[in-house]
Scaffold this active site. Sequence first.
Site, mmCIF file in Angstrom:
data_model
loop_
_atom_site.group_PDB
_atom_site.id
_atom_site.type_symbol
_atom_site.label_atom_id
_atom_site.label_comp_id
_atom_site.label_asym_id
_atom_site.label_seq_id
_atom_site.Cartn_x
_atom_site.Cartn_y
_atom_site.Cartn_z
ATOM 1 C CG HIS A 252 34.645 -34.684 120.225
ATOM 2 N ND1 HIS A 252 34.387 -33.500 120.874
ATOM 3 C CD2 HIS A 252 34.986 -34.323 118.962
ATOM 4 C CE1 HIS A 252 34.541 -32.481 120.050
ATOM 5 N NE2 HIS A 252 34.915 -32.951 118.870
ATOM 6 C CD GLU A 253 37.501 -36.654 116.937
ATOM 7 O OE1 GLU A 253 36.978 -36.336 115.851
ATOM 8 O OE2 GLU A 253 38.010 -35.805 117.697
ATOM 9 N N GLY B 15 42.208 -35.253 117.934
ATOM 10 C CA GLY B 15 41.349 -36.112 117.123
ATOM 11 C C GLY B 15 40.870 -35.366 115.899
ATOM 12 C CB CYS C 276 34.944 -28.951 118.269
ATOM 13 S SG CYS C 276 34.571 -29.748 116.692
ATOM 14 C CG LEU C 277 40.669 -29.506 115.749
ATOM 15 C CD1 LEU C 277 41.498 -30.519 114.977
ATOM 16 C CD2 LEU C 277 41.571 -28.416 116.346
ATOM 17 C CD GLN D 156 36.328 -32.566 113.189
ATOM 18 O OE1 GLN D 156 36.883 -33.606 113.542
ATOM 19 N NE2 GLN D 156 36.461 -31.440 113.844
ATOM 20 C CG HIS E 32 33.089 -34.736 114.608
ATOM 21 N ND1 HIS E 32 32.496 -33.535 114.287
ATOM 22 C CD2 HIS E 32 34.092 -34.436 115.476
ATOM 23 C CE1 HIS E 32 33.106 -32.555 114.952
ATOM 24 N NE2 HIS E 32 34.075 -33.069 115.689
HETATM 25 O O1 K1U Z 1 37.288 -33.479 116.766
HETATM 26 C C1 K1U Z 1 37.888 -32.432 116.968
HETATM 27 O O2 K1U Z 1 37.380 -31.376 116.644
HETATM 28 C C2 K1U Z 1 39.226 -32.444 117.630
HETATM 29 C C3 K1U Z 1 39.142 -32.106 119.102
HETATM 30 C C4 K1U Z 1 38.995 -33.406 119.881
HETATM 31 C C5 K1U Z 1 38.591 -33.310 121.310
HETATM 32 C C6 K1U Z 1 39.077 -32.364 122.172
HETATM 33 C C7 K1U Z 1 38.698 -32.341 123.500
HETATM 34 C C8 K1U Z 1 37.837 -33.272 123.975
HETATM 35 C C9 K1U Z 1 37.335 -34.205 123.110
HETATM 36 C C10 K1U Z 1 37.726 -34.238 121.791
HETATM 37 C C11 K1U Z 1 40.417 -31.366 119.480
HETATM 38 O O3 K1U Z 1 41.468 -31.891 119.355
HETATM 39 S S1 K1U Z 1 40.265 -29.752 120.069
HETATM 40 C C12 K1U Z 1 41.947 -29.293 120.458
HETATM 41 C C13 K1U Z 1 42.482 -29.942 121.688
HETATM 42 O O4 K1U Z 1 41.748 -30.517 122.459
HETATM 43 C C14 K1U Z 1 43.934 -29.891 121.969
HETATM 44 C C15 K1U Z 1 44.778 -29.102 121.236
HETATM 45 C C16 K1U Z 1 46.139 -29.078 121.528
HETATM 46 C C17 K1U Z 1 46.638 -29.847 122.544
HETATM 47 C C18 K1U Z 1 45.797 -30.619 123.277
HETATM 48 C C19 K1U Z 1 44.448 -30.645 122.992
HETATM 49 ZN ZN ZN Z 2 35.185 -31.954 117.029
#
Ligand code: K1U
Ligand code: ZN
Length: 173
Positions: free
Chosen positions: A137-138, A46, A95-96, A51, A141
């Site tokens: 989560h999004e 996401g 979270c990225l 972000q 944000h």
């Molecule tokens: O919003 C963001 O920062 C993105 C975030 C979203 C998220 C992750 C986990 C739970 C809820 C929301 C991410 O994508 S973090 C990276 C991640 O979860 C992932 C990366 C590679 C493969 C699978 C997952």
């Molecule tokens: Zn996030």
Amino acid sequence: MAVLNILIHPDPRLKKAATAISEITPDLRQLADDMLETMYDAPGIGLAAPQVGVGQRILVMDCVKEKGVTPRPMVLINPAITWQSEDLATYEEGCLSIPEQYADVERPSEVTVTWTDLDGAAQQESFDGLWATCVQHEIDHLDGKLFIDYLKPLRRQMITRKMQKLKRERARA
Ligand code: K1U
Ligand code: ZN
């Protein structure tokens, strides 16, 4: 298409509520494309506009993680949760904007969300599992809220200090 720079916490732009989108323009379509490319490149499931430094209510997500399964890129404009289950589910969230930090967060296990798509059409869908966690989560944000805001103050402070250090190191590199 372009990979955009993802802001790292702490940053005031991540704490500010985003504003509603009133018109679907070519620039907005370009932003959605770039956000999807940035999300897949990261990689993540996401990404919300704040972000990447854009204070508008648009998010992208694709929670299809299995190899060989068709991806499902989604673009949600002005998303709103219209129903949430009493049932809760706990996921280890990342979270990225807070790289390499993970924590369990409890949220409603099912939500119904309405939004506008890139054609300007009204959409509604119920999400469960990882999709429900991700869309909440999004949307957080878009409201200037991060997953670490659900943690105890000490844990949140430790993560924030790590991110400040990471940003100093990246600025020096
Ligand atoms: O919003 C963001 O920062 C993105 C975030 C979203 C998220 C992750 C986990 C739970 C809820 C929301 C991410 O994508 S973090 C990276 C991640 O979860 C992932 C990366 C590679 C493969 C699978 C997952
Ligand atoms: Zn996030």
